[in-house]
Design a protein around this motif. Structure first.
Motif, PDB file in Angstrom:
ATOM      1  N   GLU A 105       1.087  -1.273   0.402  1.00 46.39           N
ATOM      2  CA  GLU A 105       0.069  -0.115   0.138  1.00 46.39           C
ATOM      3  C   GLU A 105       1.162   1.262   0.512  1.00 46.39           C
ATOM      4  O   GLU A 105       0.740   2.522  -0.226  1.00 46.39           O
ATOM      5  CB  GLU A 105      -0.746  -0.256   1.292  1.00 46.39           C
ATOM      6  CG  GLU A 105      -1.947   1.014   1.403  1.00 46.39           C
ATOM      7  CD  GLU A 105      -2.898   1.718   0.428  1.00 46.39           C
ATOM      8  OE1 GLU A 105      -3.617   2.186   0.225  1.00 46.39           O
ATOM      9  OE2 GLU A 105      -2.957  -0.068  -0.399  1.00 46.39           O
ATOM     10  N   TRP A 165       1.841   1.991  -3.782  1.00 43.52           N
ATOM     11  CA  TRP A 165       0.954   3.301  -3.939  1.00 43.52           C
ATOM     12  C   TRP A 165       0.852   4.389  -3.769  1.00 43.52           C
ATOM     13  O   TRP A 165       0.879   4.586  -4.546  1.00 43.52           O
ATOM     14  CB  TRP A 165      -0.242   1.879  -4.073  1.00 43.52           C
ATOM     15  CG  TRP A 165      -1.558   2.824  -4.868  1.00 43.52           C
ATOM     16  CD1 TRP A 165      -1.727   2.192  -6.005  1.00 43.52           C
ATOM     17  CD2 TRP A 165      -2.156   3.437  -4.637  1.00 43.52           C
ATOM     18  NE1 TRP A 165      -2.974   2.994  -6.470  1.00 43.52           N
ATOM     19  CE2 TRP A 165      -3.279   3.638  -5.367  1.00 43.52           C
ATOM     20  CE3 TRP A 165      -2.459   4.743  -3.388  1.00 43.52           C
ATOM     21  CZ2 TRP A 165      -4.549   4.760  -6.005  1.00 43.52           C
ATOM     22  CZ3 TRP A 165      -3.716   5.317  -3.254  1.00 43.52           C
ATOM     23  CH2 TRP A 165      -3.802   5.143  -4.343  1.00 43.52           C
ATOM     24  N   THR A 166       1.102   4.341  -2.021  1.00 41.14           N
ATOM     25  CA  THR A 166       0.182   5.769  -2.414  1.00 41.14           C
ATOM     26  C   THR A 166       1.317   6.402  -3.317  1.00 41.14           C
ATOM     27  O   THR A 166       0.847   7.742  -3.181  1.00 41.14           O
ATOM     28  CB  THR A 166       0.173   6.132  -0.962  1.00 41.14           C
ATOM     29  OG1 THR A 166      -0.363   5.087  -0.119  1.00 41.14           O
ATOM     30  CG2 THR A 166       0.039   7.300   0.062  1.00 41.14           C
ATOM     31  N   GLU A 167       3.037   5.783  -2.401  1.00 47.36           N
ATOM     32  CA  GLU A 167       4.099   6.971  -3.416  1.00 47.36           C
ATOM     33  C   GLU A 167       3.500   7.188  -4.916  1.00 47.36           C
ATOM     34  O   GLU A 167       3.996   8.507  -4.878  1.00 47.36           O
ATOM     35  CB  GLU A 167       4.965   6.391  -2.938  1.00 47.36           C
ATOM     36  CG  GLU A 167       6.733   6.842  -3.567  1.00 47.36           C
ATOM     37  CD  GLU A 167       7.233   8.119  -2.861  1.00 47.36           C
ATOM     38  OE1 GLU A 167       7.162   8.996  -3.472  1.00 47.36           O
ATOM     39  OE2 GLU A 167       6.499   8.626  -1.598  1.00 47.36           O
ATOM     40  N   ARG A 186       0.658  10.268  -5.694  1.00 46.69           N
ATOM     41  CA  ARG A 186       1.293  11.326  -5.639  1.00 46.69           C
ATOM     42  C   ARG A 186       2.386  11.743  -6.538  1.00 46.69           C
ATOM     43  O   ARG A 186       2.523  13.313  -6.439  1.00 46.69           O
ATOM     44  CB  ARG A 186       2.071  11.252  -3.414  1.00 46.69           C
ATOM     45  CG  ARG A 186       1.164  10.907  -2.257  1.00 46.69           C
ATOM     46  CD  ARG A 186       1.811  10.754  -0.860  1.00 46.69           C
ATOM     47  NE  ARG A 186       0.250  10.637   0.177  1.00 46.69           N
ATOM     48  CZ  ARG A 186       1.472  10.447   1.159  1.00 46.69           C
ATOM     49  NH1 ARG A 186       2.387  10.362   1.463  1.00 46.69           N
ATOM     50  NH2 ARG A 186       0.386  10.066   2.545  1.00 46.69           N
TER      51      ARG A 186
END
Length: 319
Positions: A309, A312-314, A317
């Motif tokens: 996760e 994916w967040t990186e 952004r």
């Protein structure tokens, strides 16, 4: 056989970018182009990283991809077969882009996106970028539409990363992308990722695992297997396939199968429902463009849900 032994090629030196999840210093990365002009070979330091085939006679595909340590994460068959591996589904060619209903044509099993030109660019942040022009063609050679695709490769000592941006360009008559199961951004993983293997697992951002990944809508899918590197030592390897939040129909439906095929499908609206609901094709107007973005991250360790996760967040952004 190591990729550097394949013909004559030109090596270019560059520094690899630092992956946001790695605290280690960047590795030296080199890029090479094949002497016939149809393949791009990538090295991370002295280690083989990837082979991108862009010849005019076969659809564009990454036919070889290695994790840190040298383990092959893609099945070699049919383009680059290895001894003892499976031989089913010859249309599944490493890491590729295809669709079973592309304006009424099945270019999942034959035909597809053929490179008409490509270049190699080395970026200031240490990445190797390969912009390419594509022509989507039917099995009998008819041109359906154009595409601009960009592959970007990055490496650090403990990460390998591939970004793929697909920009489909409709013709003056528009383009219909069918509501079909077999599509779109796809990988056929090495046999060690098959879920019949005791140490293999696959899970998604929705918490689905194994067989339940088929048709699951999720931001990402992570696949784990135990593979031998070039030194012969076996270690866990995680492959994370990330869908960008700006993509159409995000999160996509995943056409993931226990035998090692994983595909993010932004065009399956009701195809996986199997309840008789009418299919809903995605239609592009005349000359309209659709952009789809994906990232694949390779790590030589067994990542858990939170680590996947975070990747994916990186990605979400950064783009």
């Amino acid at each position: 056989m190591r990729m550097r032994s394949l013909g004559t090629f030109i090596a270019l030196a560059l520094g690899a970018s630092r992956c946001a999840t790695s605290a280690k210093a960047p590795a030296s990365t080199r890029v090479a182009t094949g002497s016939d002009g149809t393949a791009v070979l990538l090295l991370a330091g002295e280690d083989d990283f990837a082979r991108l085939d862009l010849g005019p006679l076969e659809p564009a595909s990454i036919t070889e991809l290695r994790a840190p340590g040298g383990a092959h994460v893609l099945r070699g068959f049919p383009a680059r077969p290895r001894t003892g591996e499976s031989r089913d589904h010859p249309e599944q060619t490493g890491m590729w882009v295809a669709h079973a209903d592309f304006d009424g044509h099945d270019v999942w099993r034959d035909g597809g996106a053929f490179a008409t030109e490509h270049t190699l660019r080395l970026t200031r942040d240490g990445a190797a970028r390969v912009p390419a022009r594509m022509a989507w063609r039917t099995p009998d050679g008819e041109r359906v539409c154009g595409e601009r695709r960009t592959y970007t490769f990055r490496a650090t000592p403990d990460r390998r990363m591939v970004d793929v941006v697909v920009r489909i360009e409709a013709t003056g008559s528009g383009l219909a992308l069918g509501d079909a199961k077999d599509a779109f951004f796809a990988m056929r993983l090495s046999d060690e990722f098959q879920l019949r293997t005791a140490e293999a697992e696959a899970f998604s951002s929705k918490g689905a695992r194994g067989d339940r990944l088929y048709g699951d809508r999720a931001r990402w899918v992570a696949c784990v297997g135990t593979l031998a590197g070039e030194d012969g030592a076996a270690a866990p390897v995680t492959v994370c396939i990330l869908d960008h939040p700006g993509n159409a129909q995000h999160p996509p439906a995943w056409n993931a199968r226990p035998y090692g095929r994983v595909a993010a499908n932004p065009f399956a609206v009701t195809a996986f429902a199997d309840d008789g609901a009418p299919l809903q094709p995605t239609v592009l107007d005349a000359y309209e463009m659709m952009t789809l973005r994906y990232r694949v991250v390779l790590v030589r360790e067994r990542l858990d849900f939170n680590a996947a996760e975070a990747l994916w967040t990186e990605y979400a952004r950064a783009e």
